[in-house]
Scaffold this motif. Structure first.
Motif, PDB file in Angstrom:
ATOM      1  N   GLU A 188     144.118  17.940  -9.242  1.00  0.00           N
ATOM      2  CA  GLU A 188     143.113  16.916  -8.997  1.00  0.00           C
ATOM      3  C   GLU A 188     143.718  15.522  -8.995  1.00  0.00           C
ATOM      4  O   GLU A 188     143.243  14.640  -8.301  1.00  0.00           O
ATOM      5  CB  GLU A 188     142.017  17.004 -10.057  1.00  0.00           C
ATOM      6  CG  GLU A 188     141.022  18.093  -9.747  1.00  0.00           C
ATOM      7  CD  GLU A 188     139.942  18.200 -10.793  1.00  0.00           C
ATOM      8  OE1 GLU A 188     139.089  19.063 -10.641  1.00  0.00           O
ATOM      9  OE2 GLU A 188     139.983  17.414 -11.763  1.00  0.00           O
ATOM     10  N   ASN A 189     144.755  15.374  -9.786  1.00  0.00           N
ATOM     11  CA  ASN A 189     145.354  14.054  -9.846  1.00  0.00           C
ATOM     12  C   ASN A 189     146.016  13.652  -8.543  1.00  0.00           C
ATOM     13  O   ASN A 189     146.093  12.480  -8.213  1.00  0.00           O
ATOM     14  CB  ASN A 189     146.396  14.000 -10.974  1.00  0.00           C
ATOM     15  CG  ASN A 189     145.723  13.670 -12.278  1.00  0.00           C
ATOM     16  OD1 ASN A 189     144.586  13.206 -12.271  1.00  0.00           O
ATOM     17  ND2 ASN A 189     146.402  13.917 -13.373  1.00  0.00           N
ATOM     18  N   PHE A 209     144.886  14.496  -5.757  1.00  0.00           N
ATOM     19  CA  PHE A 209     143.869  14.617  -4.737  1.00  0.00           C
ATOM     20  C   PHE A 209     143.867  13.395  -3.813  1.00  0.00           C
ATOM     21  O   PHE A 209     143.766  12.261  -4.235  1.00  0.00           O
ATOM     22  CB  PHE A 209     142.514  14.766  -5.421  1.00  0.00           C
ATOM     23  CG  PHE A 209     141.360  14.421  -4.559  1.00  0.00           C
ATOM     24  CD1 PHE A 209     141.009  15.262  -3.518  1.00  0.00           C
ATOM     25  CD2 PHE A 209     140.634  13.273  -4.777  1.00  0.00           C
ATOM     26  CE1 PHE A 209     139.939  14.946  -2.722  1.00  0.00           C
ATOM     27  CE2 PHE A 209     139.561  12.959  -3.971  1.00  0.00           C
ATOM     28  CZ  PHE A 209     139.216  13.801  -2.938  1.00  0.00           C
ATOM     29  N   ARG A 251     142.353  12.242   0.242  1.00  0.00           N
ATOM     30  CA  ARG A 251     141.493  12.736   1.306  1.00  0.00           C
ATOM     31  C   ARG A 251     142.254  13.023   2.601  1.00  0.00           C
ATOM     32  O   ARG A 251     142.005  13.980   3.288  1.00  0.00           O
ATOM     33  CB  ARG A 251     140.364  11.747   1.586  1.00  0.00           C
ATOM     34  CG  ARG A 251     139.327  12.339   2.487  1.00  0.00           C
ATOM     35  CD  ARG A 251     137.953  11.851   2.187  1.00  0.00           C
ATOM     36  NE  ARG A 251     137.396  12.396   0.974  1.00  0.00           N
ATOM     37  CZ  ARG A 251     136.969  13.642   0.858  1.00  0.00           C
ATOM     38  NH1 ARG A 251     137.082  14.459   1.856  1.00  0.00           N
ATOM     39  NH2 ARG A 251     136.438  14.064  -0.267  1.00  0.00           N
ATOM     40  N   PRO A 267     144.874   4.676   3.973  1.00  0.00           N
ATOM     41  CA  PRO A 267     143.639   4.020   4.425  1.00  0.00           C
ATOM     42  C   PRO A 267     143.895   2.697   5.148  1.00  0.00           C
ATOM     43  O   PRO A 267     143.202   2.370   6.106  1.00  0.00           O
ATOM     44  CB  PRO A 267     142.881   3.769   3.120  1.00  0.00           C
ATOM     45  CG  PRO A 267     143.441   4.713   2.140  1.00  0.00           C
ATOM     46  CD  PRO A 267     144.815   5.078   2.581  1.00  0.00           C
ATOM     47  N   PHE A 327     137.092  12.913 -11.913  1.00  0.00           N
ATOM     48  CA  PHE A 327     138.439  12.872 -11.379  1.00  0.00           C
ATOM     49  C   PHE A 327     139.139  11.662 -11.988  1.00  0.00           C
ATOM     50  O   PHE A 327     138.676  10.532 -11.855  1.00  0.00           O
ATOM     51  CB  PHE A 327     138.359  12.782  -9.858  1.00  0.00           C
ATOM     52  CG  PHE A 327     139.634  12.390  -9.203  1.00  0.00           C
ATOM     53  CD1 PHE A 327     140.769  13.178  -9.319  1.00  0.00           C
ATOM     54  CD2 PHE A 327     139.699  11.230  -8.455  1.00  0.00           C
ATOM     55  CE1 PHE A 327     141.933  12.824  -8.704  1.00  0.00           C
ATOM     56  CE2 PHE A 327     140.877  10.864  -7.838  1.00  0.00           C
ATOM     57  CZ  PHE A 327     141.995  11.667  -7.966  1.00  0.00           C
ATOM     58  N   ASP A 328     140.244  11.912 -12.679  1.00  0.00           N
ATOM     59  CA  ASP A 328     140.911  10.814 -13.379  1.00  0.00           C
ATOM     60  C   ASP A 328     141.972  10.197 -12.477  1.00  0.00           C
ATOM     61  O   ASP A 328     143.004  10.797 -12.216  1.00  0.00           O
ATOM     62  CB  ASP A 328     141.558  11.349 -14.655  1.00  0.00           C
ATOM     63  CG  ASP A 328     142.008  10.196 -15.536  1.00  0.00           C
ATOM     64  OD1 ASP A 328     141.824   9.039 -15.123  1.00  0.00           O
ATOM     65  OD2 ASP A 328     142.533  10.462 -16.629  1.00  0.00           O
ATOM     66  N   ALA A 356     138.223   0.031   0.956  1.00  0.00           N
ATOM     67  CA  ALA A 356     139.618   0.332   1.257  1.00  0.00           C
ATOM     68  C   ALA A 356     140.466  -0.928   1.131  1.00  0.00           C
ATOM     69  O   ALA A 356     141.555  -0.909   0.584  1.00  0.00           O
ATOM     70  CB  ALA A 356     139.736   0.914   2.657  1.00  0.00           C
ATOM     71  N   THR A 375     136.629   2.915   7.162  1.00  0.00           N
ATOM     72  CA  THR A 375     137.767   3.473   6.441  1.00  0.00           C
ATOM     73  C   THR A 375     137.350   4.003   5.081  1.00  0.00           C
ATOM     74  O   THR A 375     137.802   5.069   4.645  1.00  0.00           O
ATOM     75  CB  THR A 375     138.848   2.396   6.257  1.00  0.00           C
ATOM     76  OG1 THR A 375     139.073   1.778   7.519  1.00  0.00           O
ATOM     77  CG2 THR A 375     140.135   2.997   5.769  1.00  0.00           C
ATOM     78  N   LEU A 389     135.452   7.274   5.466  1.00  0.00           N
ATOM     79  CA  LEU A 389     136.260   8.420   5.894  1.00  0.00           C
ATOM     80  C   LEU A 389     137.347   8.775   4.892  1.00  0.00           C
ATOM     81  O   LEU A 389     137.701   9.930   4.748  1.00  0.00           O
ATOM     82  CB  LEU A 389     136.880   8.140   7.264  1.00  0.00           C
ATOM     83  CG  LEU A 389     135.889   8.160   8.427  1.00  0.00           C
ATOM     84  CD1 LEU A 389     136.617   7.968   9.739  1.00  0.00           C
ATOM     85  CD2 LEU A 389     135.116   9.467   8.450  1.00  0.00           C
ATOM     86  N   ASN A 390     137.896   7.782   4.205  1.00  0.00           N
ATOM     87  CA  ASN A 390     139.087   8.058   3.406  1.00  0.00           C
ATOM     88  C   ASN A 390     138.886   8.036   1.896  1.00  0.00           C
ATOM     89  O   ASN A 390     139.686   8.588   1.164  1.00  0.00           O
ATOM     90  CB  ASN A 390     140.188   7.055   3.740  1.00  0.00           C
ATOM     91  CG  ASN A 390     140.688   7.231   5.146  1.00  0.00           C
ATOM     92  OD1 ASN A 390     141.332   8.216   5.458  1.00  0.00           O
ATOM     93  ND2 ASN A 390     140.357   6.293   6.002  1.00  0.00           N
ATOM     94  N   LEU A 391     137.874   7.357   1.422  1.00  0.00           N
ATOM     95  CA  LEU A 391     137.791   7.172  -0.026  1.00  0.00           C
ATOM     96  C   LEU A 391     136.631   7.907  -0.679  1.00  0.00           C
ATOM     97  O   LEU A 391     136.243   7.592  -1.788  1.00  0.00           O
ATOM     98  CB  LEU A 391     137.694   5.668  -0.354  1.00  0.00           C
ATOM     99  CG  LEU A 391     138.874   4.808   0.110  1.00  0.00           C
ATOM    100  CD1 LEU A 391     138.711   3.395  -0.427  1.00  0.00           C
ATOM    101  CD2 LEU A 391     140.196   5.375  -0.328  1.00  0.00           C
ATOM    102  N   ARG A 392     136.077   8.885   0.007  1.00  0.00           N
ATOM    103  CA  ARG A 392     135.024   9.651  -0.643  1.00  0.00           C
ATOM    104  C   ARG A 392     135.608  10.418  -1.819  1.00  0.00           C
ATOM    105  O   ARG A 392     136.748  10.876  -1.784  1.00  0.00           O
ATOM    106  CB  ARG A 392     134.415  10.637   0.363  1.00  0.00           C
ATOM    107  CG  ARG A 392     133.361  10.024   1.253  1.00  0.00           C
ATOM    108  CD  ARG A 392     132.946  10.990   2.341  1.00  0.00           C
ATOM    109  NE  ARG A 392     133.997  11.097   3.340  1.00  0.00           N
ATOM    110  CZ  ARG A 392     134.465  12.252   3.786  1.00  0.00           C
ATOM    111  NH1 ARG A 392     134.007  13.390   3.326  1.00  0.00           N
ATOM    112  NH2 ARG A 392     135.432  12.271   4.697  1.00  0.00           N
ATOM    113  N   LYS A 433     136.003  13.419  -4.694  1.00  0.00           N
ATOM    114  CA  LYS A 433     136.160  14.865  -4.556  1.00  0.00           C
ATOM    115  C   LYS A 433     134.792  15.536  -4.477  1.00  0.00           C
ATOM    116  O   LYS A 433     133.898  15.232  -5.259  1.00  0.00           O
ATOM    117  CB  LYS A 433     136.889  15.374  -5.786  1.00  0.00           C
ATOM    118  CG  LYS A 433     137.556  16.697  -5.617  1.00  0.00           C
ATOM    119  CD  LYS A 433     138.486  16.872  -6.794  1.00  0.00           C
ATOM    120  CE  LYS A 433     138.814  18.273  -7.103  1.00  0.00           C
ATOM    121  NZ  LYS A 433     139.314  19.192  -6.274  1.00  0.00           N
TER     122      LYS A 433
END
Ligand code: HEM
Ligand SMILES: [Cu+2]
Lengths: 195, 616
Positions: free
Chosen positions: A7-8, A10, A12, A17, B21-22, B149, B226, B229-232, B234
């Motif tokens: 998870e760390n 993780f 996308r 970006p 999520f850490d 972003a 951005t 799309l990219n920072l959603r 988990k």
């Protein structure tokens, strides 16, 4: 334990970006030129349209810009290889070739004005070329400013290959290639329309 | 910060502790460069929540200016005989006073007011003030991101907007007046400095302001896209996004693809205006003397303008639709009806909005055969619009509706959108448009469907997310008064305009006293003006409520006062930079689990139970 580690890390997507954001910005700039080229075609179809040859200087400028892009690419290559001298000199060459591009464009405008005898305002066929190339040159100037920043980094910072600097450099390259391809598109558009 | 006493954790908080999520956000202390002093906290802030507030308050400032302008020109339309001498201290030379002491509004300035009103409301209020506010506030919060972003570009986005506003504001004080050729800036009015006083310096400043504005929209839009799309976080796949995010996302794409086209058009206008080219100017005689321009095509400008202009109206309405979908679902305690259909409608509307632009030009001399296609596409847009309306109503139907101000404004939105959408279908027929074009029917159409509806969406959003922005509630009683006053008042203003339009009363006229045919509308025009003044008063009530509540409103005591499922309500009441003090929540389910399995709502952070199916 395992899951946490997973998870760390993780992420996308693989693309950073900020690079993605730059790509989106480029798409937006493209729209501006798509609009102008459509306007060109619509206006051309309405007649009263004086044909003239594409100024030869535009081909010189094309060569300058393409070489510039190439230099920048290799500059990055040597940046990663930590070959400082090549990295710096190729970057500088890329910059000056960029200046050469703008200078050639300027001479190209002079050619339209003097050789084709179509100063600004004489006929939309030339006016469109002025407007489109002017707007493109403005984007190249923006790129030159970015290159100046890259040079400041190159000459004043110690040569170290960090993720941050790689990202910055890659974004510089991305934009510079972009204005390059944009110009190729515009040139091909003009060639195609004057055939 | 991260040490919250365990026993006080709510269910959501412990879920975030457990499943979150850490990203080690709070480990390395970057000395909080974002919020270390007054200037970086409140002025050059890079925190998306603060930037949202900046957009909102700047938007409100412009809304008041834009609305005041409309009151002045409504006075002219409703009471052309009355003296306007009392406005002399404000408007100066634009009011001329005759020997009898009767003050009249200069016709040039009437046009300047109409133009500025349109420009300000469309761009500064309903684009920047709406999209800027809520995309900034909600995108990072609802997708589970620490910030945008690029927080820096985000800050620039606001400051370019500010600069655009500043330039427009200064143009109001030019001795030749601000631009006065209509918000659409058609040439020749925009391209000929001789055309009117405002076409000189006023027009130049208008263009510069708009170019800065476009830069602001693009910087914002790049970030929104951005980030979505990219920072959603988990687990937040696209089908779990709240509809707000879908709407902001598509809006940003529309903006990125259409605003640059406007810039191209404006560039060519400026060439015509300053450099003697003839892109849009054809053979024109002024005072008997021909101008140098030959063979330009003003219709070409209209194509470029409306290629932006039509998507722009959806850039305004889509965020409002997103906000309304969310608010309706939360306050009727039911899942949004037809989530996927809603998403596909947003996408369909976004796509179609690019191929209908010429419906603004049926009467501009475009080929009637080509018009047919635009009629077809225009009418097709009604389909996804109707799907959305149907789904909103069905969401409400049988719900346990809490009629809060936010909910009322959402319902009002649906009403306005139906009324205005129906008149759009009239206008979309090129044959009917022959009669309707450039009349008050069009004014009624777009004010109801876009102006009022988008404002309603914005109000719904403000009342609903005010607790998230300021940690306090707005006053509900004042809110409901605001709603009913505006709802009834807005219909009172715009409903009669349909009749004016069907009778052929043209828009953008300063005075009708020379037209006998329209003389029986005098009373109706008075009525409209009075209604407009009353509605304006109700907006003042809102502004008072807003600022009063920031400082004195009832305090929010729980994180999730509305009982909503989305992530923004899992942040602390006054969330700091980074939004979540500890871990980022991960998402386990879609955004609309209301009234499921006998529970009032289930937060997005709660894992699916054994055998439970996700959403839709
Ligand atoms: C069912 C959907 C709709 C249809 C069929 C439709 C159709 C039209 C047509 C044909 C016109 C041109 C009228 C004329 O100038 O003669 C028009 C004007 C306009 N519409 Fe719509 N419309 C619809 C929805 C909307 C929406 C949702 C918005 C905004 C959110 C909107 C905003 C406008 C604006 C701003 C104008 C006038 C612009 C101007 O001339 O200043 N319309 N509409
Ligand atoms: Cu339209």
């Amino acid at each position: 334990m395992d899951i946490v580690a997973k998870e760390n890390t993780f992420k996308r997507s693989k693309i950073h970006p900020k690079k993605f954001a730059l790509g989106v910005a480029c798409a937006s700039i493209v729209m501006m030129f798509v609009a102008l080229s459509s306007a060109y075609m619509v206006r051309e179809a309405q007649g009263n349209w004086v044909e003239f040859a594409i100024p030869t200087k535009f081909f010189f400028s094309t060569a300058a810009l393409l070489t510039s892009s190439l230099c920048l690419h290799f500059s990055y290559f040597f940046f990663k290889k930590e070959q400082t001298v090549l990295y710096r000199s190729l970057l500088t060459t890329a910059f000056f070739l960029g200046i050469a591009f703008v200078a050639f464009q300027y001479q190209g405008w002079n050619q339209i004005m003097l050789e084709a005898g179509l100063p600004l305002g004489a006929n939309p066929s030339a006016d469109f070329v002025y407007a489109i190339t002017f707007l493109h040159a403005a984007h190249v100037l923006g790129g030159l400013i970015v290159l100046i920043m890259a040079m400041i980094h190159a000459f004043y910072l110690k040569h170290r290959v960090t993720e941050r600097r790689k990202l910055r450099f890659e974004m510089t390259i991305l934009y510079w290639h972009f204005v390059d391809f944009l110009w190729l598109y515009l040139l091909l558009f003009l060639i195609f329309h004057k055939m | 910060m991260a040490t919250i006493a365990k026993e006080h954790l709510t269910k959501e908080e412990s879920l975030i502790e457990e499943l979150g999520f850490d990203d080690h956000f709070h480990d390395h202390h970057h000395g909080d460069k974002y919020q270390s002093n007054f200037i970086t906290t409140y002025i050059f802030s890079q925190d998306h929540k603060m930037i949202a507030k900046q957009f909102l308050i700047t938007g409100m400032f412009w809304a008041l200016i834009g609305a005041s302008m409309s009151i002045i020109f409504r006075l002219q339309l409703g009471f052309p005989e009355e003296s306007m001498a009392w406005l002399k201290p404000l408007l100066g030379k634009w009011i001329t006073i005759n020997e009898a002491g009767i003050g009249t509004l200069a016709p040039e300035f009437y046009y300047a007011l109409v133009t500025m009103h349109g420009t300000i409301i469309v761009f500064f209020v309903l684009t920047a003030g709406l999209s800027g506010t809520f995309s900034n506030l909600l995108i990072p919060l609802q997708v589970g991101a620490r910030d945008m972003a690029s927080p820096m570009l985000n800050m620039f986005s606001y400051w370019f907007f500010f600069l655009a506003g500043l330039i427009m504001f200064f143009s109001l004080f030019l001795s030749t007046g601000p631009f006065s050729g209509g918000w659409t800036a058609y040439p020749p009015l925009s391209a000929l400095p001789q055309a009117s006083e405002g076409s000189g310096a006023g027009m130049t400043m208008w263009v510069i302001s708009l170019v800065f504005f476009v830069v602001s929209v693009l910087l914002g839009g790049i970030n929104y896209i951005t980030t979505v799309l990219n920072l959603r976080t988990k687990g937040m796949n696209m089908w779990r996004l709240p509809l707000t995010i879908w709407a902001f996302f598509v809006t940003a794409i529309l903006g990125l693809l259409s605003f640059p086209v406007l810039v191209s058009g404006l560039l060519l206008v400026m060439f015509d205006k300053g450099l003697g080219t003839s892109f849009f100017l054809s053979e024109i005689f002024i005072g008997g003397a021909p101008l140098d321009h030959v063979g330009g095509s003003p219709v070409l400008y209209q194509h470029l303008f409306w290629f932006l202009g039509h998507p722009e109206v959806y850039i305004i309405i889509l965020p409002a639709m997103g906000l309304v979908s969310e608010v309706l679902s939360v306050h009727s305690r039911k899942p949004i009806f037809g989530y996927k259909a809603m998403v596909f409608s947003i996408l369909a509307i976004g796509f179609l909005s690019f191929i209908v632009w010429a419906h603004h030009m049926f009467m501009s001399g475009v080929n009637p055969w080509i018009s047919n296609f635009f009629v077809l596409f225009t009418l097709i847009i009604a389909v996804p619009s109707a799907v959305k309306v149907f789904n909103w109503i069905t969401t409400l139907y049988g719900g346990n509706v809490r009629f809060t101000s936010a909910c009322l404004f959402s319902i009002g939105f649906v009403s306005m959108f139906i009324s205005g959408g129906l008149t759009g279908i009239f206008l979309g027929n090129s044959a009917i448009d022959i009669q309707m074009h450039d009349t008050y029917f069009v004014v009624a159409h777009f004010h109801i469907v876009m102006g009022i509806a988008a404002f309603f969406g914005m109000f719904a959003g403000i009342y609903h997310w005010f607790p998230k922005m300021y940690g306090r509630f707005m006053n509900e009683t004042l809110g409901k008064m605001h709603f009913w006053g505006t709802m009834i008042g807005a219909y009172a203003i715009f409903w009669p305009m349909h009749y004016l339009g069907m009778a052929g009363v043209p828009r953008r006229y300063y005075l009708f006293s020379n037209f006998d045919t329209f003389s029986h509308f005098t009373e109706m025009n008075k009525f409209i003006t009075v209604a407009a003044i009353i509605v304006f008063m109700f907006q003042i009530l809102f502004v008072v409520n807003f600022f009063y509540s920031i400082f004195k409103g009832r305090k929010v005591t729980t994180k999730n006062p509305w009982g909503a499922t989305t992530l923004e309500w899992t942040t602390p009441i006054n969330a700091g930079h980074g939004n979540w003090p500890g871990k980022i929540p991960t998402v386990q389910r879609w955004a609309y689990d209301y009234g499921k399995d006998g529970r009032e709502f289930i937060s997005q952070v709660e894992p699916l139970a054994e055998g439970e199916e996700d959403g839709h």
